[in-house]
Design a protein around this motif. Structure first.
Motif, PDB file in Angstrom:
ATOM      1  N   GLN A   1       0.820  -1.241  -0.208  1.00  0.00           N
ATOM      2  CA  GLN A   1      -0.073  -0.139   0.079  1.00  0.00           C
ATOM      3  C   GLN A   1       0.877   1.070   0.009  1.00  0.00           C
ATOM      4  O   GLN A   1       0.587   2.329  -0.782  1.00  0.00           O
ATOM      5  N   ALA A   2       1.920   1.120   0.903  1.00  0.00           N
ATOM      6  CA  ALA A   2       2.893   2.392   0.830  1.00  0.00           C
ATOM      7  C   ALA A   2       3.551   2.700  -0.529  1.00  0.00           C
ATOM      8  O   ALA A   2       3.609   3.819  -0.853  1.00  0.00           O
ATOM      9  N   ALA A   3       4.069   1.568  -1.034  1.00  0.00           N
ATOM     10  CA  ALA A   3       4.527   1.916  -2.401  1.00  0.00           C
ATOM     11  C   ALA A   3       3.619   2.239  -3.326  1.00  0.00           C
ATOM     12  O   ALA A   3       3.991   3.061  -4.263  1.00  0.00           O
ATOM     13  N   ASP A   4       2.547   1.919  -3.486  1.00  0.00           N
ATOM     14  CA  ASP A   4       1.592   2.227  -4.246  1.00  0.00           C
ATOM     15  C   ASP A   4       1.130   3.661  -4.019  1.00  0.00           C
ATOM     16  O   ASP A   4       0.973   4.600  -5.095  1.00  0.00           O
ATOM     17  N   LEU A   5       1.010   4.292  -2.587  1.00  0.00           N
ATOM     18  CA  LEU A   5       0.476   5.422  -2.391  1.00  0.00           C
ATOM     19  C   LEU A   5       1.911   6.562  -2.941  1.00  0.00           C
ATOM     20  O   LEU A   5       1.331   7.280  -3.589  1.00  0.00           O
ATOM     21  N   LEU A   6       2.939   6.234  -2.431  1.00  0.00           N
ATOM     22  CA  LEU A   6       4.169   7.184  -2.693  1.00  0.00           C
ATOM     23  C   LEU A   6       4.866   6.938  -3.880  1.00  0.00           C
ATOM     24  O   LEU A   6       4.934   7.868  -4.837  1.00  0.00           O
ATOM     25  N   GLY A   7       4.782   5.664  -4.468  1.00  0.00           N
ATOM     26  CA  GLY A   7       5.145   5.332  -5.610  1.00  0.00           C
ATOM     27  C   GLY A   7       4.414   5.644  -6.895  1.00  0.00           C
ATOM     28  O   GLY A   7       5.068   5.775  -8.027  1.00  0.00           O
ATOM     29  N   ARG A   8       3.261   5.739  -6.822  1.00  0.00           N
ATOM     30  CA  ARG A   8       2.474   5.603  -7.725  1.00  0.00           C
ATOM     31  C   ARG A   8       1.272   6.828  -7.666  1.00  0.00           C
ATOM     32  O   ARG A   8       1.082   7.775  -8.607  1.00  0.00           O
ATOM     33  N   LYS A   9       0.489   6.779  -6.564  1.00  0.00           N
ATOM     34  CA  LYS A   9      -0.665   7.564  -6.708  1.00  0.00           C
ATOM     35  C   LYS A   9      -0.539   8.903  -6.360  1.00  0.00           C
ATOM     36  O   LYS A   9      -1.271   9.709  -7.044  1.00  0.00           O
ATOM     37  N   VAL A  10       0.313   9.250  -5.750  1.00  0.00           N
ATOM     38  CA  VAL A  10       0.638  10.717  -5.347  1.00  0.00           C
ATOM     39  C   VAL A  10       1.420  11.554  -6.596  1.00  0.00           C
ATOM     40  O   VAL A  10       1.366  12.770  -6.745  1.00  0.00           O
ATOM     41  N   THR A  11       1.973  10.684  -7.419  1.00  0.00           N
ATOM     42  CA  THR A  11       2.656  11.069  -8.730  1.00  0.00           C
ATOM     43  C   THR A  11       1.637  11.243  -9.931  1.00  0.00           C
ATOM     44  O   THR A  11       1.953  11.795 -10.943  1.00  0.00           O
ATOM     45  N   MET A  12       0.728  10.186  -9.944  1.00  0.00           N
ATOM     46  CA  MET A  12       0.104   9.999 -11.196  1.00  0.00           C
ATOM     47  C   MET A  12      -0.628  11.214 -11.540  1.00  0.00           C
ATOM     48  O   MET A  12      -1.190  12.062 -10.693  1.00  0.00           O
ATOM     49  N   GLU A  13      -0.967  11.361 -12.940  1.00  0.00           N
ATOM     50  CA  GLU A  13      -1.659  12.450 -13.627  1.00  0.00           C
ATOM     51  C   GLU A  13      -1.153  13.740 -13.229  1.00  0.00           C
ATOM     52  O   GLU A  13      -1.827  14.564 -12.702  1.00  0.00           O
ATOM     53  N   GLY A  14       0.131  13.680 -12.934  1.00  0.00           N
ATOM     54  CA  GLY A  14       0.794  14.938 -12.388  1.00  0.00           C
ATOM     55  C   GLY A  14       0.688  15.599 -11.333  1.00  0.00           C
ATOM     56  O   GLY A  14       0.599  16.607 -10.770  1.00  0.00           O
ATOM     57  N   GLY A  15       0.302  14.366 -10.252  1.00  0.00           N
ATOM     58  CA  GLY A  15      -0.116  14.788  -8.884  1.00  0.00           C
ATOM     59  C   GLY A  15      -1.566  15.225  -8.755  1.00  0.00           C
ATOM     60  O   GLY A  15      -1.899  15.819  -7.584  1.00  0.00           O
ATOM     61  N   ARG A  16      -2.533  14.772  -9.606  1.00  0.00           N
ATOM     62  CA  ARG A  16      -3.510  15.463  -9.385  1.00  0.00           C
ATOM     63  C   ARG A  16      -4.459  15.021  -8.196  1.00  0.00           C
ATOM     64  O   ARG A  16      -5.244  15.759  -7.560  1.00  0.00           O
ATOM     65  N   GLY A  17      -4.536  13.655  -7.658  1.00  0.00           N
ATOM     66  CA  GLY A  17      -5.137  13.225  -6.762  1.00  0.00           C
ATOM     67  C   GLY A  17      -4.774  13.977  -5.638  1.00  0.00           C
ATOM     68  O   GLY A  17      -5.597  14.440  -4.642  1.00  0.00           O
ATOM     69  N   LEU A  18      -3.235  13.969  -5.471  1.00  0.00           N
ATOM     70  CA  LEU A  18      -2.736  14.636  -3.903  1.00  0.00           C
ATOM     71  C   LEU A  18      -3.431  16.278  -4.106  1.00  0.00           C
ATOM     72  O   LEU A  18      -3.681  16.638  -3.197  1.00  0.00           O
ATOM     73  N   GLN A  19      -3.520  16.725  -5.307  1.00  0.00           N
ATOM     74  CA  GLN A  19      -3.804  18.272  -5.423  1.00  0.00           C
ATOM     75  C   GLN A  19      -5.430  18.269  -4.970  1.00  0.00           C
ATOM     76  O   GLN A  19      -5.772  19.311  -4.345  1.00  0.00           O
ATOM     77  N   LEU A  20      -5.924  17.423  -5.522  1.00  0.00           N
ATOM     78  CA  LEU A  20      -7.555  17.502  -4.986  1.00  0.00           C
ATOM     79  C   LEU A  20      -7.641  17.263  -3.648  1.00  0.00           C
ATOM     80  O   LEU A  20      -8.605  17.991  -3.058  1.00  0.00           O
ATOM     81  N   LEU A  21      -6.960  16.496  -3.100  1.00  0.00           N
ATOM     82  CA  LEU A  21      -7.079  16.108  -1.678  1.00  0.00           C
ATOM     83  C   LEU A  21      -6.688  17.394  -0.986  1.00  0.00           C
ATOM     84  O   LEU A  21      -7.287  17.778   0.091  1.00  0.00           O
ATOM     85  N   ALA A  22      -5.604  18.060  -1.296  1.00  0.00           N
ATOM     86  CA  ALA A  22      -5.279  19.373  -0.670  1.00  0.00           C
ATOM     87  C   ALA A  22      -6.417  20.246  -0.847  1.00  0.00           C
ATOM     88  O   ALA A  22      -6.699  20.975   0.223  1.00  0.00           O
ATOM     89  N   GLY A  23      -6.975  20.320  -1.989  1.00  0.00           N
ATOM     90  CA  GLY A  23      -8.062  21.345  -2.023  1.00  0.00           C
ATOM     91  C   GLY A  23      -9.150  21.144  -0.952  1.00  0.00           C
ATOM     92  O   GLY A  23      -9.669  21.971  -0.346  1.00  0.00           O
ATOM     93  N   ARG A  24      -9.200  19.886  -0.820  1.00  0.00           N
ATOM     94  CA  ARG A  24     -10.533  19.510   0.103  1.00  0.00           C
ATOM     95  C   ARG A  24     -10.094  19.830   1.341  1.00  0.00           C
ATOM     96  O   ARG A  24     -10.916  20.210   2.264  1.00  0.00           O
ATOM     97  N   ILE A  25      -8.883  19.576   1.754  1.00  0.00           N
ATOM     98  CA  ILE A  25      -8.232  19.844   2.945  1.00  0.00           C
ATOM     99  C   ILE A  25      -8.338  21.100   3.342  1.00  0.00           C
ATOM    100  O   ILE A  25      -8.848  21.687   4.391  1.00  0.00           O
ATOM    101  N   ASN A  26      -7.924  21.877   2.210  1.00  0.00           N
ATOM    102  CA  ASN A  26      -7.968  23.326   2.603  1.00  0.00           C
ATOM    103  C   ASN A  26      -9.365  24.108   2.689  1.00  0.00           C
ATOM    104  O   ASN A  26      -9.754  25.007   3.365  1.00  0.00           O
ATOM    105  N   ALA A  27     -10.240  23.387   2.001  1.00  0.00           N
ATOM    106  CA  ALA A  27     -11.773  23.586   2.109  1.00  0.00           C
ATOM    107  C   ALA A  27     -12.161  23.783   3.390  1.00  0.00           C
ATOM    108  O   ALA A  27     -13.010  24.646   3.955  1.00  0.00           O
TER     109      ALA A  27
END
Lengths: 609, 609
Positions: free
Chosen positions: A464-490
């Motif tokens: 799971q950790a390799a999936d998160l840091l190795g794939r999910k936070v970088t995929m689509e130019g980091g879009r998922g992480l940016q969306l998450l940051a947007g929700r957290i900021n909201a």
């Protein structure tokens, strides 16, 4: 203690799930229909699951040489679940379903898992049938999926092999075309499979008329060799007993043989098996191998399988959380009733005074509050993820895509975080019970044992950790992480306006920055070896960030004037306070090693261990 | 993997235990005699303990209505241990002992606990007999203690009752004088006891000719009432079978009845019992009650019992550590042999390459290094404490008193820290095994279950924490803590001169200041309710400080030129590096709540849970 009031608050007051009734797919639904489903599940769990949780632990599945024997209670729990219609609850009306939102289904699963996580194994049947509804042919849906939804058949997922657990690219189960005309079988291109599958839950039992195995296997190339890697993997339906196109059993036993039952630390109500496909124990139709029908296209088996992975992982997170809650409820009840010791300070010096109940001790309160904070926080996160699944399926195209991208990032956390911290909660539940908690006369030791599985199955913590840091936070130019940051900021923006929450909002903003900076720093050299050397500490920190955000967002659902007035809301405020004061500061230590790409572990010479 | 090389390094290179031979009591001893003892214990553990560790887990003690049945292997392990002379090894020559230092005895216990922590229960017999050697009369020593040392009898400690576990002041077992002339019994003032004792390890079995219970009970005052509190507690010898002054059994069964066996999560090789004293099942000598002989003076029972507490708690820490090491060795072996997956980065993209062994993955190395860091660090700390016990017994008066004061502070840590972090190590050992670790085909799940006991018995985690922060760091004007700070500073001063250790020395100095400041801040209001609200986080931080110090001190025992040359020393450097980089920074989060006397938990209203 019951799960229900917490679920009600999270579903209706926080996530506003009642509003799903405004969507076309759920137009016949309302809080009323949802409540009816929850009522039914709560009742079945109370009557058919909870009383037998210890029984299924002590009466492990056993093989009498011919059949796998399970306690009668397991059969009855299975029947009650099937009769409730929950197997197909999320399906379309024309499929016999009730078009229930996944969020409600996930919430309802909580009742069963709190009561007895291992007595039922319907999640796999649902996942199996859901997969066929997406990737199967019309006949495959009709013959297999619909009979699974109807409860006649149950299903499994056969991925791992003894030599290939986390590394699915190394499976060696072979599937070869079953003679002339193999492609024309009405149930799908027909193959013969040979190989061994390990860790197959519900792989053999007598709960249902038939067992439908979904099996990953490789079709050899023209040279007879298997294609290395995941590219070579295809997906097959391999029924335990052969089925005609009319859905009736043909009377032929397929060559799927039980090679052994796994004897586990916990989760013993569910049979876990090593299965041999095509070893020749049950020769069928005059040729070697187990008969299997291709699902989807050749070499796309893993893609089909992973289609269902998010929901499966949310399901594991929900199981871990439910076990955590079960321990919390048990230890809260114990702490409220067990007299032991006296207050600290002068008031406690008089031994002629009666003992106080242990819930009055600060350290016991700490252990209860930690459990509440971990488990109710995890429950909220999982329902949030489930709501995203509904959004993905029924939202506008933009909203659906946003939900999908968010789920990519959140799923590894929703699976791993509860499996680590709700396990810790179970340990605290034992601790509150003292010596009694170490005995099998109380339920908490079993919760702890059952929960230890969740960091392992459906992708280990490390995966799971390799999936998160190795794939999910970088995929689509980091879009998922940016969306998450947007929700957290909201959430931060809303919380900062409420005086009682402003300090948390600031702390959360700081934590978000730290995680963001560590993510950048981890990848600063572009070398995955550097970045992933500390993937697990990264995931722990990201998980704590997400849980802190979840708690703050949950608090926003409490009307400002109710914060002090209503005990349950006070409890939520305190659980969140605990998380911000005792837990969130832990991310510093985790992120330090990530941010400096610490290679203390990665460079450890093997001979120095 | 074997414990031996690590023990040798810690005992001889670090603690210089060989020099104990210069002391009068140990004048006949040398590294040679110590090694002979270690050799013997290692061999017995390998031959009589290790092969049966799983057996004693699956064949739990059972009561056939008359006797408690234990596996034959348990009898043989017990016999081998007794025949080795280890029960009385620390005793004087004239007592039949070998005047062995406690440090060597503690080290030797490691072999047994790594092999099978629960098959033996001789620690209790030793503690029992040791207590009698200090507080017993000549006849009590002769009749009871010497026969325990000789292996004829075994012993128990009967403190807890069903309603009084952590709170011993609430015991209600009564002891009344046994008729006229009760004071003149040659075995000590004779009483009749009535009450129930819970959690009694080795409380009933057929391993020995007799079982000598040491029982805490209250002598009623003239009004027939028990004195509330611990002041009222006295200590009694209650043999299962009555013994004459010649040490022979009289043939009379005393009224001590097995009320039930506790069925535990782990540690199943040791019988754990509920005993009824004086319930009338075995009437003896025509009066009601179990016959017991007073030890020491009335009302001083707890003082006598606590005399042995330091060594008992060091023993628990050693058991926890040994289980941690057992898991480390098992998972290291597994990781070295299990192929799974490929390297991260481009090198891992080619699935036609063979899989690598999991020890090559950074995250598996992290889990191994964490285990090594926890368990070898804990082992060093425990041997250090054991060495302080020897100092207390054989040092100059000043040195002995300093050792005593240091042990007051270190013992709660030496008991609690391994029981928490070596348990975590066991969880990591399971994780490295993946699904296999969750099965009972591998030993690691049992280590984890066995280890869960150690945070509970001999004073729970909460009790240790309250003892540390509530009593030990303040007693004698904070002398123990000052002495500890002095030793830590001495280590820092030496380490700062070695370039490869200077950074750790600085970090340790900083941590020491933090703990010191938090200790002050915790007590700043003088209100124990404020100070102790976060006693457990305080203990966790103090424990991490002490472990960091221990590791740095251990590194000082490595010759500077060997640090890079010798693999095992490289390993020690890395384990310490792991501790300083991944673990020590955790104290910030723990100490924050201590330092601000955070009352989030303490003030949680009960109805808000």
């Amino acid at each position: 203690m019951s799960l229900r009031p917490t679920l009600d608050f999270l579903l209706y007051d926080w996530l506003k799930v009642g509003q799903l009734g405004e969507r076309e797919r759920f137009a016949d639904h309302s809080r009323e229909t949802f409540d009816a489903v929850l009522d039914t599940c709560e009742r079945i769990a109370r009557e058919k699951y909870a009383p037998f949780n210890r029984l299924v632990d002590t009466e492990e599945p056993r093989f009498d040489g011919e059949k796998v024997i399970l306690p009668r209670a397991t059969h009855e729990a299975h029947r009650a679940y099937v009769e409730s219609g929950m197997v197909s609850a999320a399906q379309d009306y024309e499929e016999g379903g009730m078009q229930l939102p996944y969020t409600i289904e996930a919430a309802a699963n909580g009742f069963f898992a709190v009561a007895s996580v291992s007595i039922g194994s319907s999640l796999l049947t649902k996942g199996n049938a859901n997969l066929l509804m997406v990737h199967g042919t019309g006949a495959q849906k009709e013959v297999f999926a619909r009979n699974e939804f109807a409860g006649r058949f149950t299903g499994t997922m056969c991925l791992s092999e003894p030599q290939a657990g986390s590394s699915l690219s190394d499976i060696t189960t072979r599937a070869v075309p079953d003679g002339e005309g193999f492609e024309a079988d009405p149930l799908g291109p027909r193959y013969r499979l040979k190989g061994n599958k390990m860790w197959i839950s519900a792989g053999e039992h007598e709960l249902s008329e038939n067992i439908i195995h979904l099996v990953l296997a490789k079709i050899p190339g023209p040279d007879g060799k298997l294609i290395p890697g995941t590219r070579g993997i295809s997906l097959f339906i391999v029924p335990k007993k052969l089925v005609g196109t009319d859905g009736r059993l043909t009377g032929e036993r397929n060559d799927v043989a039980l090679a052994g039952l796994n004897h586990k630390l916990g989760w013993r109500g569910t049979t876990n098996t090593l299965l041999n496909f095509g070893e020749g124990r049950y020769p069928v139709r005059g040729a070697p191998g187990a008969i299997g029908y291709l699902v989807g296209r050749p070499h796309e088996g893993l893609r089909c399988m992973f289609h269902m992975m998010n929901e499966a992982r949310i399901g594991i997170g929900m199981a871990a959380t439910s076990l955590g809650l079960a321990g919390y409820y048990a230890s809260l009840d114990y702490a409220r009733n067990r007299p032991q010791g006296r207050p600290v300070g002068p008031a406690g010096k008089d031994p002629s005074q009666p003992q106080i109940r242990i819930i009055e001790h600060a350290d016991v309160k700490r252990m209860l509050l930690a459990q509440k904070s971990y488990c109710e926080g995890a429950l909220a996160l999982l329902l949030y993820c489930a709501r995203l699944v509904d959004e993905q399926h029924t939202g506008t195209p933009e909203a659906a895509d946003e939900a999908r991208a968010l789920l990519e990032v959140l799923t590894p956390i929703a699976k791993s975080w509860p499996s680590e911290f709700c396990l810790e909660a179970n340990s605290l539940a034992i601790q509150i019970h003292g010596g009694y908690g170490y005995t099998r006369d109380f339920p908490v030791e079993q919760y702890w044992r059952d929960n230890r599985l969740n960091m392992i199955h459906e992708g280990t913590h490390g995966i799971q950790a390799a999936d998160l840091l190795g794939r999910k936070v970088t995929m689509e130019g980091g879009r998922g992480l940016q969306l998450l940051a947007g929700r957290i900021n909201a959430t931060i923006e809303r919380a900062i306006q409420r005086p009682e929450l402003a300090a948390y909002a600031n702390q959360l903003g700081q934590a978000l920055q730290q995680v963001g900076a560590a993510t950048q720093a981890a990848w600063a050299t572009g070398d995955p070896g550097d970045a992933l050397a500390n993937a697990v500490p990264y995931m722990q920190a990201a998980g704590h960030l997400v849980l802190a955000w979840t708690w703050l967002d949950v608090l926003l659902a409490i009307p400002a004037d109710a914060v002090r007035e209503v005990a349950v809301h006070q409890g939520r405020m305190r659980a969140a306070a605990y998380f911000y004061r005792y837990e969130l500061p832990r991310i510093d230590a985790w992120l330090q090693v990530v941010a400096r790409r610490d290679r203390t572990c990665a460079d450890m010479p093997e001979e120095a261990f």
